[in-house]
Design a protein around this motif. Structure first.
Motif, PDB file in Angstrom:
ATOM      1  N   ASN A 262       5.050  11.222  -1.963  1.00 14.64           N
ATOM      2  CA  ASN A 262       6.155  10.747  -1.126  1.00 14.64           C
ATOM      3  C   ASN A 262       7.282  10.134  -1.944  1.00 14.64           C
ATOM      4  O   ASN A 262       8.432  10.115  -1.520  1.00 14.64           O
ATOM      5  CB  ASN A 262       5.665   9.734  -0.089  1.00 14.64           C
ATOM      6  CG  ASN A 262       5.148  10.448   1.151  1.00 14.64           C
ATOM      7  OD1 ASN A 262       5.449  11.624   1.357  1.00 14.64           O
ATOM      8  ND2 ASN A 262       4.351   9.759   1.958  1.00 14.64           N
ATOM      9  N   HIS A 263       6.956   9.635  -3.144  1.00 17.26           N
ATOM     10  CA  HIS A 263       8.005   9.094  -4.022  1.00 17.26           C
ATOM     11  C   HIS A 263       9.046  10.157  -4.340  1.00 17.26           C
ATOM     12  O   HIS A 263      10.181   9.852  -4.691  1.00 17.26           O
ATOM     13  CB  HIS A 263       7.414   8.612  -5.347  1.00 17.26           C
ATOM     14  CG  HIS A 263       6.632   7.345  -5.235  1.00 17.26           C
ATOM     15  ND1 HIS A 263       7.218   6.147  -4.944  1.00 17.26           N
ATOM     16  CD2 HIS A 263       5.310   7.109  -5.371  1.00 17.26           C
ATOM     17  CE1 HIS A 263       6.286   5.209  -4.912  1.00 17.26           C
ATOM     18  NE2 HIS A 263       5.125   5.770  -5.165  1.00 17.26           N
TER      19      HIS A 263
ATOM     20  N   GLN B  42       3.061  18.855   7.906  1.00 17.07           N
ATOM     21  CA  GLN B  42       2.033  18.509   8.888  1.00 17.07           C
ATOM     22  C   GLN B  42       1.320  19.777   9.367  1.00 17.07           C
ATOM     23  O   GLN B  42       1.976  20.748   9.740  1.00 17.07           O
ATOM     24  CB  GLN B  42       2.729  17.820  10.081  1.00 17.07           C
ATOM     25  CG  GLN B  42       1.808  16.980  10.940  1.00 17.07           C
ATOM     26  CD  GLN B  42       1.390  15.693  10.224  1.00 17.07           C
ATOM     27  OE1 GLN B  42       2.215  15.054   9.582  1.00 17.07           O
ATOM     28  NE2 GLN B  42       0.120  15.337  10.320  1.00 17.07           N
TER      29      GLN B  42
ATOM     30  N   ARG C  61      -0.770  11.455  -0.914  1.00 23.20           N
ATOM     31  CA  ARG C  61       0.435  11.460  -0.074  1.00 23.20           C
ATOM     32  C   ARG C  61       1.432  10.415  -0.558  1.00 23.20           C
ATOM     33  O   ARG C  61       2.616  10.675  -0.693  1.00 23.20           O
ATOM     34  CB  ARG C  61       0.067  11.226   1.403  1.00 23.20           C
ATOM     35  CG  ARG C  61      -0.419  12.502   2.098  1.00 23.20           C
ATOM     36  CD  ARG C  61      -0.488  12.311   3.596  1.00 23.20           C
ATOM     37  NE  ARG C  61      -1.473  11.303   3.976  1.00 23.20           N
ATOM     38  CZ  ARG C  61      -2.757  11.587   4.279  1.00 23.20           C
ATOM     39  NH1 ARG C  61      -3.174  12.839   4.261  1.00 23.20           N
ATOM     40  NH2 ARG C  61      -3.588  10.629   4.602  1.00 23.20           N
ATOM     41  N   GLN C  62       0.905   9.218  -0.840  1.00 27.31           N
ATOM     42  CA  GLN C  62       1.796   8.136  -1.318  1.00 27.31           C
ATOM     43  C   GLN C  62       2.498   8.526  -2.616  1.00 27.31           C
ATOM     44  O   GLN C  62       3.702   8.335  -2.763  1.00 27.31           O
ATOM     45  CB  GLN C  62       0.972   6.895  -1.628  1.00 27.31           C
ATOM     46  CG  GLN C  62       0.856   5.909  -0.490  1.00 27.31           C
ATOM     47  CD  GLN C  62      -0.051   4.746  -0.912  1.00 27.31           C
ATOM     48  OE1 GLN C  62      -0.048   4.317  -2.061  1.00 27.31           O
ATOM     49  NE2 GLN C  62      -0.850   4.266   0.015  1.00 27.31           N
ATOM     50  N   ASP C  63       1.719   9.084  -3.551  1.00 27.18           N
ATOM     51  CA  ASP C  63       2.299   9.462  -4.853  1.00 27.18           C
ATOM     52  C   ASP C  63       3.404  10.488  -4.655  1.00 27.18           C
ATOM     53  O   ASP C  63       4.501  10.353  -5.194  1.00 27.18           O
ATOM     54  CB  ASP C  63       1.221  10.058  -5.783  1.00 27.18           C
ATOM     55  CG  ASP C  63       0.305   8.984  -6.362  1.00 27.18           C
ATOM     56  OD1 ASP C  63       0.639   7.800  -6.252  1.00 27.18           O
ATOM     57  OD2 ASP C  63      -0.747   9.352  -6.934  1.00 27.18           O
TER      58      ASP C  63
ATOM     59  N   SER D 106      -4.131  17.918   1.970  1.00 22.08           N
ATOM     60  CA  SER D 106      -4.290  16.768   1.065  1.00 22.08           C
ATOM     61  C   SER D 106      -5.749  16.322   1.045  1.00 22.08           C
ATOM     62  O   SER D 106      -6.234  15.821   0.038  1.00 22.08           O
ATOM     63  CB  SER D 106      -3.337  15.623   1.433  1.00 22.08           C
ATOM     64  OG  SER D 106      -3.486  15.254   2.765  1.00 22.08           O
TER      65      SER D 106
ATOM     66  N   SER E 176      -4.753   9.591   0.937  1.00 24.84           N
ATOM     67  CA  SER E 176      -3.577   8.735   1.126  1.00 24.84           C
ATOM     68  C   SER E 176      -2.901   8.434  -0.224  1.00 24.84           C
ATOM     69  O   SER E 176      -1.683   8.324  -0.298  1.00 24.84           O
ATOM     70  CB  SER E 176      -3.938   7.464   1.897  1.00 24.84           C
ATOM     71  OG  SER E 176      -4.305   6.443   1.038  1.00 24.84           O
TER      72      SER E 176
ATOM     73  N   TYR F 262      -0.250  21.579   1.562  1.00 23.09           N
ATOM     74  CA  TYR F 262       0.692  21.833   0.466  1.00 23.09           C
ATOM     75  C   TYR F 262       0.676  23.297   0.067  1.00 23.09           C
ATOM     76  O   TYR F 262      -0.395  23.898  -0.039  1.00 23.09           O
ATOM     77  CB  TYR F 262       0.315  20.991  -0.764  1.00 23.09           C
ATOM     78  CG  TYR F 262       0.393  19.505  -0.536  1.00 23.09           C
ATOM     79  CD1 TYR F 262       1.624  18.867  -0.450  1.00 23.09           C
ATOM     80  CD2 TYR F 262      -0.765  18.745  -0.409  1.00 23.09           C
ATOM     81  CE1 TYR F 262       1.694  17.499  -0.238  1.00 23.09           C
ATOM     82  CE2 TYR F 262      -0.699  17.380  -0.197  1.00 23.09           C
ATOM     83  CZ  TYR F 262       0.534  16.759  -0.116  1.00 23.09           C
ATOM     84  OH  TYR F 262       0.614  15.419   0.094  1.00 23.09           O
TER      85      TYR F 262
ATOM     86  N   GLY G   8       9.611  12.966  -2.338  1.00 26.89           N
ATOM     87  CA  GLY G   8      10.052  13.736  -1.171  1.00 26.89           C
ATOM     88  C   GLY G   8       8.911  14.341  -0.372  1.00 26.89           C
ATOM     89  O   GLY G   8       9.150  14.996   0.629  1.00 26.89           O
ATOM     90  N   GLY G   9       7.673  14.147  -0.817  1.00 25.38           N
ATOM     91  CA  GLY G   9       6.532  14.555   0.002  1.00 25.38           C
ATOM     92  C   GLY G   9       5.977  15.919  -0.312  1.00 25.38           C
ATOM     93  O   GLY G   9       4.876  16.034  -0.791  1.00 25.38           O
TER      94      GLY G   9
END
Ligand code: NAI
Length: 208
Positions: free
Chosen positions: A53-54, A61, A49-51, A34, A46, A65, A56-57
């Motif tokens: 995560n809506h 780790q 990641r936030q976008d 990311s 961030s 991606y 399912g991510g």
């Protein structure tokens, strides 16, 4: 999370993620962190990641991606895995310019006809998309399973034509006419105003 609960700001950023991931794919890049994606796109990691995560991510780790997967997942979220049939109402300058642009097909948006009330109008599009008189509208929509209509007509005609399209079962309107349409809730209207974008450019240039 239900799609309807996701803000328009998040949805508005997805096409840009989709475009960048498409470019990474073309470059043969299979995975990206990311952080790397954020540097390329000029947004914070961030935020990405936030976008995502809506929905399912999608990231892992320590791995980042998978470019191919994420590109496909975003395509699904945006409904780009579904083929759409479009007609353009108004075959003037704007309608013909949109018809001439071949790249919509790559995303599953097939322009199958142009319509205009002016029967003397020359069809100038270079892709052989047929031009029909408005009398054929209802029959054409029914027989070609058209689901999206593009409004490229003056605002004075837009409300009446939009009502006619809705009565034919059109579920999405890409509205370039300079008027707000109030249509049943199950009909999605996306307004496009190039001049508003230009005004934003003007605003941002003030004082520079
Ligand atoms: P134009 O005058 O070249 O074409 C308009 C066409 O619509 C004409 O061929 C006309 O015969 C047809 N038309 C008018 N009433 C109709 C009806 N009831 N049913 C079917 N066809 C009808 O105009 P242009 O430059 O193509 O622009 C079209 C519209 O889009 C204009 O109202 C303009 O303001 C708007 N526009 C919006 C933009 C945006 O960013 N939202 C950008 C450019 C134009």
């Amino acid at each position: 999370m239900n799609h309807k609960e996701i803000s328009r700001a998040v949805i508005g950023r997805l096409p840009r993620y989709y475009r960048y991931l498409g470019e990474l794919k073309e470059e043969g890049i299979e995975r990206i962190s990311s952080n790397e994606l954020s540097i390329r796109m000029g947004v914070t990691a961030s935020q990405i990641r936030q976008d995502l995560n809506h929905f399912g991510g999608f990231g892992q780790q320590g791995y980042g991606y998978n470019v191919n997967n994420l590109h496909e997942e975003i395509a699904k979220i945006l409904g780009l895995n579904i083929e759409h049939k479009l007609i353009i109402i108004g075959a003037g300058n704007l309608g013909q310019a949109l018809a001439n642009y071949g790249n919509f097909e790559k995303r599953g948006f097939h322009i199958v006809g142009l319509f205009d009330e002016n029967k003397d109008l020359q069809n100038t599009n270079k892709r052989d998309i047929p031009l029909y008189p408005m009398e054929h509208l209802e029959e054409f929509i029914a027989s070609h399973q058209v689901d999206i209509a593009v409004l490229a007509i003056p605002k004075a005609a837009a409300v009446e034509v939009a009502d006619r399209l809705v009565a034919c079962g059109i579920k999405g309107i890409w509205n370039f006419a300079h008027t707000d349409l109030s249509l049943p809730k199950d009909v999605i209207v996306e307004n496009v105003h190039l001049s508003e974008s230009l005004m934003q450019l003007s605003y941002r240039m003030i004082g520079k």
